[in-house]
Design an enzyme around this catalytic site. Structure first.
Site, mmCIF file in Angstrom:
data_model
loop_
_atom_site.group_PDB
_atom_site.id
_atom_site.type_symbol
_atom_site.label_atom_id
_atom_site.label_comp_id
_atom_site.label_asym_id
_atom_site.label_seq_id
_atom_site.Cartn_x
_atom_site.Cartn_y
_atom_site.Cartn_z
ATOM 1 N N LYS A 78 1.446 -0.959 0.207
ATOM 2 C CA LYS A 78 -0.066 0.160 -0.498
ATOM 3 C C LYS A 78 0.917 1.030 -0.096
ATOM 4 O O LYS A 78 1.540 0.993 0.583
ATOM 5 C CB LYS A 78 -0.815 0.097 1.627
ATOM 6 C CG LYS A 78 -2.113 0.381 1.128
ATOM 7 C CD LYS A 78 -3.067 1.236 2.587
ATOM 8 C CE LYS A 78 -3.526 1.754 3.019
ATOM 9 N NZ LYS A 78 -4.570 1.044 4.495
ATOM 10 N N SER A 153 -9.112 1.318 3.559
ATOM 11 C CA SER A 153 -8.750 2.323 3.011
ATOM 12 C C SER A 153 -7.489 0.719 2.127
ATOM 13 O O SER A 153 -7.245 1.898 0.852
ATOM 14 C CB SER A 153 -7.779 3.417 4.124
ATOM 15 O OG SER A 153 -6.827 2.855 4.561
ATOM 16 N N SER A 177 -9.299 -1.485 7.568
ATOM 17 C CA SER A 177 -8.772 -1.158 6.306
ATOM 18 C C SER A 177 -8.494 -2.629 5.349
ATOM 19 O O SER A 177 -8.107 -2.287 4.217
ATOM 20 C CB SER A 177 -7.797 0.137 6.076
ATOM 21 O OG SER A 177 -8.754 1.301 6.280
HETATM 22 N N1 GLN Z 1 -12.883 3.070 7.473
HETATM 23 C C1 GLN Z 1 -11.587 3.656 8.497
HETATM 24 C C2 GLN Z 1 -11.443 4.832 8.950
HETATM 25 O O1 GLN Z 1 -11.701 5.523 7.446
HETATM 26 C C3 GLN Z 1 -10.484 2.524 8.994
HETATM 27 C C4 GLN Z 1 -9.266 2.567 8.133
HETATM 28 C C5 GLN Z 1 -8.731 2.682 8.346
HETATM 29 O O2 GLN Z 1 -8.017 0.945 8.751
HETATM 30 N N2 GLN Z 1 -6.778 2.686 7.707
HETATM 31 O O3 GLN Z 1 -10.746 5.365 9.587
#
Ligand code: GLN
Length: 478
Positions: A78, A153, A177
């Site tokens: 990532k 994400s 994420s």
């Molecule tokens: N979707 C969650 C957020 O927006 C988790 C994001 C993540 O785990 N980086 O915070």
């Protein structure tokens, strides 16, 4: 999932014995990336460096040296991991042009074991989001339906695995994420116990819940990678020792006799898509058929986890993002008259909407007058959730439930409504706030879209979590 890649241990074995070459593995990965650009899973490849490393590895092996447990295995990271060979942007304009001065510890560990990073995957900028639509490089598309999101994400990492670009990819998991995109895209996504894998060299989102995520086709591969990258790191004081027994699944479980599993009632409410619920109930039956006792359990304070998460995480984000001020990294307004204007313009232009929203929420809940009402209260409730989860593990060994209330949603359907988007995290943030390990495995499809089963276990029980997940994946997808 049909894949042209051999299991990871076999790739490494064959590269080490000369029957496969690292160069061919890298070429195959880069070719598959090239054939799938329409999904926008990749921000940039690290092709030159990857080919160079492959040559070195092939040479080493020809000279009779073993190149390691991951010899010649290509992977994708990532784009919030510091990696050499390309810019590191975290998918945000504010970091465009930034080249990593050092590599993340987990990348160094993978390289030391012979693995080769071939590309950087797309993400919601800085990890803020659940759909990969908050990327300044445009959204990633779901491999099963191009009109749908891949989750986020780490949507680029999940799509990369499902599109078979590489045998495994790294994501991060702060609130789900890696697990939620695994569920939406149809692969395995694992978040270890907080601290099991070093965060050094990963762009910080919320330091008290940030973890590495490992995405792969199956649990055996994910466990194999875990073996290579976990453990204490002097560069991250929150890291813990790895399990002396290791994480590789060398003796797969044959059944789940004597194991007690709690199906979390708070994750099976009327708000959950009935088809998703049915799938999860079906998997519960399959686990029962393996000998496990599956019982419903209630952890009442989990229903507060999302509210707690969206106070504490923005608070930490607002602090972590303060370092991007146009002076030290990436974008800086070239025409600013003075320092103040440089700060303002660089941040205004560099940060996207979601980062700004979280900076504002975070600074608000930390400000005097609101700190007691929001931040402090959320910390108290976090402790309550942790205590309740620990107590539940006195009566069951594992917890299960869906990873998300729905399957992947349509692109653009939640982008105007942040609260709706935040709801996609409702089943994953609990494990993040409590620091426990959690893994999502594919559990079939609903109307052609993947559904994931989430399995959670007590802190530091990653090894047995991986073993149970390996057997569950085999049984559910047989
Ligand atoms: N979707 C969650 C957020 O927006 C988790 C994001 C993540 O785990 N980086 O915070």
């Amino acid at each position: 999932m049909n894949s042209k890649w051999l299991p990871i241990n076999e790739i490494a074995e064959k590269v080490n014995n000369g029957s496969l070459s690292a160069t061919d593995m890298v070429d195959q990965a880069l070719k598959t990336i090239e054939q799938n650009t329409e999904y926008n899973a990749i921000i940039v490849t690290t092709a030159d460096r990857a080919r160079e490393r492959a040559l070195q590895i092939d040479k080493l092996i020809k000279s009779g040296t073993n190149a390691g447990m991951l010899a010649g295995v290509p992977f994708i990271a990532k784009d919030n991991f510091l990696v050499f060979g390309a810019e590191t942007t975290a998918a945000s304009n504010i970091l465009k042009g930034f080249k990593a001065p050092y590599q993340a510890t987990v990348i160094e560990k993978l390289e030391a074991a012979g693995a080769i990073c071939v590309a950087k995957a797309n993400l919601d900028a800085f990890g803020h989001g659940g759909s990969t639509e908050n990327s300044d490089f445009g959204p990633t598309l779901n491999p099963h339906d191009k009109h749908k999101v891949p989750g986020g994400s780490s949507g680029g990492s999940a799509a990369a695995v499902v599109l078979d670009m590489v045998p495994f990819a790294l994501g991060t998991d702060t609130g789900g994420s890696s697990r939620q995109p695994a569920s939406f895209s149809g692969c395995v996504g694992y978040k270890p116990t907080y601290g099991l894998m070093s965060r050094s060299g990963i762009i910080a989102m919320a330091s008290s819940t940030d973890t590495v995520g490992v995405l792969g086709r199956d649990v055996t591969d994910v466990a194999y990678v875990t073996e290579c990258i976990s453990g204490k790191d002097p560069l991250d004081s929150t890291t813990i020792e790895s399990d002396p027994a290791g994480y590789m699944i060398d003796k797969p479980l044959k059944d789940l006799k004597g194991i007690k599993i709690g199906l979390v009632s708070e994750y099976m409410t009327d708000g959950v898509d009935p088809d998703v619920k049915n799938k999860i109930e079906e998997t519960a039956k399959q686990l029962t058929a393996l000998g496990a006792e599956v019982i419903p359990v209630s952890i009442p304070s989990l229903s507060l986890a999302l509210a707690v998460y969206y106070i504490l995480v923005p608070a930490e984000i607002s602090s972590n993002l303060s370092r991007y001020d146009g002076q030290r990294f990436g974008y800086s307004d070239p025409n600013a008259k003075d320092l103040d204007e440089s700060y303002t313009n660089s941040r205004t232009r560099g940060f996207g909407k979601e980062a700004k929203r979280r900076i504002m929420i975070g600074t608000h809940v930390l400000s005097s007058g609101y700190y007691e009402a929001y931040y402090k209260k959320a910390q108290l409730v976090r402790t309550k959730i942790i205590n309740e989860v620990h107590k539940t593990f006195q009566s069951v060994d594992y917890l299960i439930g869906p990873a998300a209330p729905t399957t992947a949603f349509e692109l653009g359907s939640s982008t105007q409504d942040p609260l709706q988007m935040y709801l996609a995290d409702i089943m994953t943030v609990g494990a993040s706030l409590t620091g426990i390990p959690a893994i999502v495995i594919p559990a079939g499809t609903v109307s052609g879209m993947p559904v994931g089963l989430q399995i959670m276990s007590p802190q530091k029980s990653d090894k047995s979590l991986l073993e149970v997940a390996q057997l569950a994946q085999k049984e559910i997808n047989k």
